[in-house]
Design an enzyme around this catalytic site. Structure first.
Site, PDB file in Angstrom:
ATOM      1  N   PHE A 191       0.861  -1.179   0.000  1.00 39.19           N
ATOM      2  CA  PHE A 191       0.000   0.000   0.000  1.00 39.19           C
ATOM      3  C   PHE A 191       0.899   1.231   0.000  1.00 39.19           C
ATOM      4  O   PHE A 191       2.021   1.217   0.507  1.00 39.19           O
ATOM      5  CB  PHE A 191      -0.916   0.002   1.223  1.00 39.19           C
ATOM      6  CG  PHE A 191      -1.932   1.113   1.190  1.00 39.19           C
ATOM      7  CD1 PHE A 191      -2.895   1.163   0.205  1.00 39.19           C
ATOM      8  CD2 PHE A 191      -1.904   2.122   2.137  1.00 39.19           C
ATOM      9  CE1 PHE A 191      -3.824   2.194   0.151  1.00 39.19           C
ATOM     10  CE2 PHE A 191      -2.826   3.162   2.106  1.00 39.19           C
ATOM     11  CZ  PHE A 191      -3.789   3.186   1.108  1.00 39.19           C
ATOM     12  N   ARG A 219      -2.106  10.422  19.412  1.00 41.69           N
ATOM     13  CA  ARG A 219      -2.687   9.516  20.395  1.00 41.69           C
ATOM     14  C   ARG A 219      -3.938   8.783  19.895  1.00 41.69           C
ATOM     15  O   ARG A 219      -4.786   9.346  19.211  1.00 41.69           O
ATOM     16  CB  ARG A 219      -3.034  10.283  21.677  1.00 41.69           C
ATOM     17  CG  ARG A 219      -1.822  10.821  22.421  1.00 41.69           C
ATOM     18  CD  ARG A 219      -2.205  11.346  23.791  1.00 41.69           C
ATOM     19  NE  ARG A 219      -3.205  12.401  23.746  1.00 41.69           N
ATOM     20  CZ  ARG A 219      -2.932  13.693  23.636  1.00 41.69           C
ATOM     21  NH1 ARG A 219      -1.669  14.106  23.554  1.00 41.69           N
ATOM     22  NH2 ARG A 219      -3.901  14.592  23.615  1.00 41.69           N
ATOM     23  N   GLN A 246      -6.981  -0.376  10.765  1.00 42.34           N
ATOM     24  CA  GLN A 246      -7.950   0.198   9.824  1.00 42.34           C
ATOM     25  C   GLN A 246      -9.124  -0.766   9.631  1.00 42.34           C
ATOM     26  O   GLN A 246      -9.055  -1.939  10.005  1.00 42.34           O
ATOM     27  CB  GLN A 246      -7.208   0.490   8.502  1.00 42.34           C
ATOM     28  CG  GLN A 246      -8.028   1.046   7.376  1.00 42.34           C
ATOM     29  CD  GLN A 246      -8.551  -0.042   6.461  1.00 42.34           C
ATOM     30  OE1 GLN A 246      -8.109  -1.190   6.506  1.00 42.34           O
ATOM     31  NE2 GLN A 246      -9.517   0.321   5.637  1.00 42.34           N
ATOM     32  N   HIS A 278      -0.381  -6.204   7.759  1.00 40.70           N
ATOM     33  CA  HIS A 278      -1.121  -7.405   7.367  1.00 40.70           C
ATOM     34  C   HIS A 278      -0.930  -8.558   8.352  1.00 40.70           C
ATOM     35  O   HIS A 278      -1.547  -9.607   8.168  1.00 40.70           O
ATOM     36  CB  HIS A 278      -0.632  -7.903   5.996  1.00 40.70           C
ATOM     37  CG  HIS A 278      -0.922  -7.011   4.854  1.00 40.70           C
ATOM     38  ND1 HIS A 278      -0.623  -7.346   3.551  1.00 40.70           N
ATOM     39  CD2 HIS A 278      -1.511  -5.788   4.779  1.00 40.70           C
ATOM     40  CE1 HIS A 278      -0.987  -6.374   2.733  1.00 40.70           C
ATOM     41  NE2 HIS A 278      -1.512  -5.409   3.463  1.00 40.70           N
ATOM     42  N   LYS A 294      -8.613  -4.470   8.491  1.00 36.80           N
ATOM     43  CA  LYS A 294      -7.568  -5.304   9.071  1.00 36.80           C
ATOM     44  C   LYS A 294      -8.153  -6.399   9.970  1.00 36.80           C
ATOM     45  O   LYS A 294      -9.280  -6.293  10.448  1.00 36.80           O
ATOM     46  CB  LYS A 294      -6.572  -4.443   9.852  1.00 36.80           C
ATOM     47  CG  LYS A 294      -5.844  -3.413   8.993  1.00 36.80           C
ATOM     48  CD  LYS A 294      -5.053  -4.071   7.869  1.00 36.80           C
ATOM     49  CE  LYS A 294      -4.194  -3.097   7.086  1.00 36.80           C
ATOM     50  NZ  LYS A 294      -4.957  -2.182   6.237  1.00 36.80           N
ATOM     51  N   ASP A 296       6.807  -3.345   8.406  1.00 35.91           N
ATOM     52  CA  ASP A 296       5.448  -2.885   8.138  1.00 35.91           C
ATOM     53  C   ASP A 296       4.569  -4.127   8.255  1.00 35.91           C
ATOM     54  O   ASP A 296       4.440  -4.917   7.321  1.00 35.91           O
ATOM     55  CB  ASP A 296       5.364  -2.270   6.743  1.00 35.91           C
ATOM     56  CG  ASP A 296       3.976  -1.702   6.435  1.00 35.91           C
ATOM     57  OD1 ASP A 296       3.000  -2.099   7.111  1.00 35.91           O
ATOM     58  OD2 ASP A 296       3.849  -0.891   5.497  1.00 35.91           O
ATOM     59  N   TYR A 298       2.293  20.619  30.847  1.00 36.53           N
ATOM     60  CA  TYR A 298       2.695  21.709  29.947  1.00 36.53           C
ATOM     61  C   TYR A 298       4.217  21.798  29.791  1.00 36.53           C
ATOM     62  O   TYR A 298       4.752  22.849  29.470  1.00 36.53           O
ATOM     63  CB  TYR A 298       2.119  23.035  30.446  1.00 36.53           C
ATOM     64  CG  TYR A 298       0.612  23.040  30.407  1.00 36.53           C
ATOM     65  CD1 TYR A 298      -0.071  23.090  29.200  1.00 36.53           C
ATOM     66  CD2 TYR A 298      -0.129  22.960  31.584  1.00 36.53           C
ATOM     67  CE1 TYR A 298      -1.457  23.069  29.157  1.00 36.53           C
ATOM     68  CE2 TYR A 298      -1.508  22.939  31.556  1.00 36.53           C
ATOM     69  CZ  TYR A 298      -2.172  22.985  30.337  1.00 36.53           C
ATOM     70  OH  TYR A 298      -3.541  22.964  30.301  1.00 36.53           O
ATOM     71  N   ARG A 326       6.007  15.269  25.475  1.00 38.51           N
ATOM     72  CA  ARG A 326       6.035  15.071  26.927  1.00 38.51           C
ATOM     73  C   ARG A 326       6.903  13.870  27.276  1.00 38.51           C
ATOM     74  O   ARG A 326       7.167  13.007  26.439  1.00 38.51           O
ATOM     75  CB  ARG A 326       4.617  14.857  27.463  1.00 38.51           C
ATOM     76  CG  ARG A 326       3.676  16.034  27.244  1.00 38.51           C
ATOM     77  CD  ARG A 326       2.314  15.755  27.891  1.00 38.51           C
ATOM     78  NE  ARG A 326       1.394  16.873  27.707  1.00 38.51           N
ATOM     79  CZ  ARG A 326       0.485  16.935  26.735  1.00 38.51           C
ATOM     80  NH1 ARG A 326       0.350  15.944  25.862  1.00 38.51           N
ATOM     81  NH2 ARG A 326      -0.317  17.984  26.627  1.00 38.51           N
TER      82      ARG A 326
END
Length: 382
Positions: A81, A227, A178, A155, A181, A152, A217, A210
């Site tokens: 992909f 996230r 996704q 799959h 999957k 990767d 902060y 962070r």
């Protein structure tokens, strides 16, 4: 045909989603996100999991944490992909497209050696369809040249090479959750790693720079917000509970389907090296040889019979985005020839009952041998 829909869910997903919905934290700081990261990493035989909002960004996160940058090259397979390559391009580095093995559809280790240059920094392997790449041959190449190996594994949830699971061979493995999957929350991604320093860097970048124990902060590096949400994590935890059983069912049905079609010489299935001790069967990949029909006609016949079937229409470097440059292309005769005859069935086909698998086999037989066309000609009015 009674081919199951995908994704699938039951009351367990609803229960966990309600728990999140009724909590004061819906975002990535909900404890269920950390619980899923730990559970999925352990499932893939890795100590660290860093989640992301989708698989594309998980791969970009890996490259960012490794410091891949402009002027460097990353070897990628010619068949995958597009995000396997665009993740490299988006960081200003150059994807180098390398040929695949004709039988496995995975990156060819010998072609990797031929593609190396002084600019090569990393190799991204793709475990195509769930069949793992030959990591035994690619790992030594990376060690010899001090290259970073990235898997990767979009799959390959649960896939194994000699009993060790995808994502645990390179510096990191990148997974996608996704919609299509085998483990899905509609969107979502994850990096797994055994490298504690890489894990800390990736987690910090994904969480706005962070660090653990720091003020909310207080930001220590240029990061961003990748996230995963608590809603995604809730669905994925429920999905993970049934993944192993689904893999076993798909494996059994893949064996049955191949057995039913073993006398059809027109079909050559994707090779399964003996070292592949477990396959997610995200895709059942085949290739038409000496076929009575062209691949497109074969696909149309299966689709008309109710069997989903597709394949990539071109190599990665034949996409418009790379036709004008921004990449380096090695000779890829295997990848280019595979486009002409290869096909795949999505994993939901292999979740069907035995009667349906027999029906699928019959449809494949008819499509590959040209029986569909013959019957159409016989029934056509004169």
């Amino acid at each position: 045909m009674h081919i199951p829909p995908w994704p699938q869910a039951d009351e367990r997903e609803s229960e966990l989603l309600r728990m999140v919905l009724e909590s004061p934290q819906w975002g990535g700081f909900h404890p269920i996100v950390a619980e899923f990261e730990k559970s999925f990493a352990a499932y893939q035989h890795a100590p660290h999991g860093i989640s992301a909002c989708n698989g594309t960004l998980a791969l970009e996160l890996a490259l960012t944490a490794l410091g891949i940058c402009q002027g460097e090259e990353v070897i990628v397979p010619a068949l995958s992909f597009v995000t396997t390559a665009t993740a490299v391009s988006r960081l200003g580095a150059t994807p180098v497209f390398v040929d695949i093995e004709r039988g496995s559809f995975n990156l060819d280790p010998e072609r990797v050696r031929e593609a190396l240059s002084p600019k090569t920094r990393a190799v991204i392997v793709v475990h195509f369809g769930g069949t793992m790449c030959n990591v035994d041959q690619i790992q030594p190449i990376c060690r010899e040249r001090n290259l970073v190996l990235i898997e990767d594994a979009a799959h390959a949830h649960g896939s194994e090479w000699n009993g060790k699971r995808a994502g645990s061979f390179g510096i990191t493995g990148s997974f996608s959750f996704q919609n299509g999957k085998v483990l899905s929350a509609g969107e979502g991604g994850m990096l797994v790693t055994s490298d504690e320093h890489f894990a800390a860097d990736a987690r910090s970048i994904a969480n706005c720079g962070r660090i653990p124990g720091g003020n909310f902060y207080e930001h220590h590096r240029i990061g961003t917000n990748f996230r995963l949400t608590a809603f995604q994590a809730a669905i994925l935890l429920a999905q993970l509970d049934r993944l192993s059983d689904q893999i076993e069912l798909r494996a059994a049905n893949a064996r049955l389907l191949k057995e039913l079609l073993k006398d059809v010489p027109q079909i050559l299935w994707q090779e399964q090296p003996t070292a592949v001790t477990r396959n997610s069967w995200y895709l059942l990949v085949g290739h038409l040889r000496e076929a009575a029909v062209l691949r497109d006609e074969f696909q149309q016949s299966l689709t008309a019979a109710g069997v989903p079937c597709t394949f990539y229409p071109h190599t990665l470097y034949q996409n418009p985005v790379y036709r004008s440059g921004g990449c380096r292309v090695m000779p890829c005769p295997a990848a280019e020839s595979s486009i002409l005859g290869a096909f795949w069935l999505p994993h939901r086909v292999l979740l069907a009952d035995e009667e349906t698998i027999h029906e699928v086999a019959g449809a494949i037989r008819s499509a590959a041998t040209g029986e569909v066309r013959k019957h159409a000609a016989i029934s056509r009015p004169v």
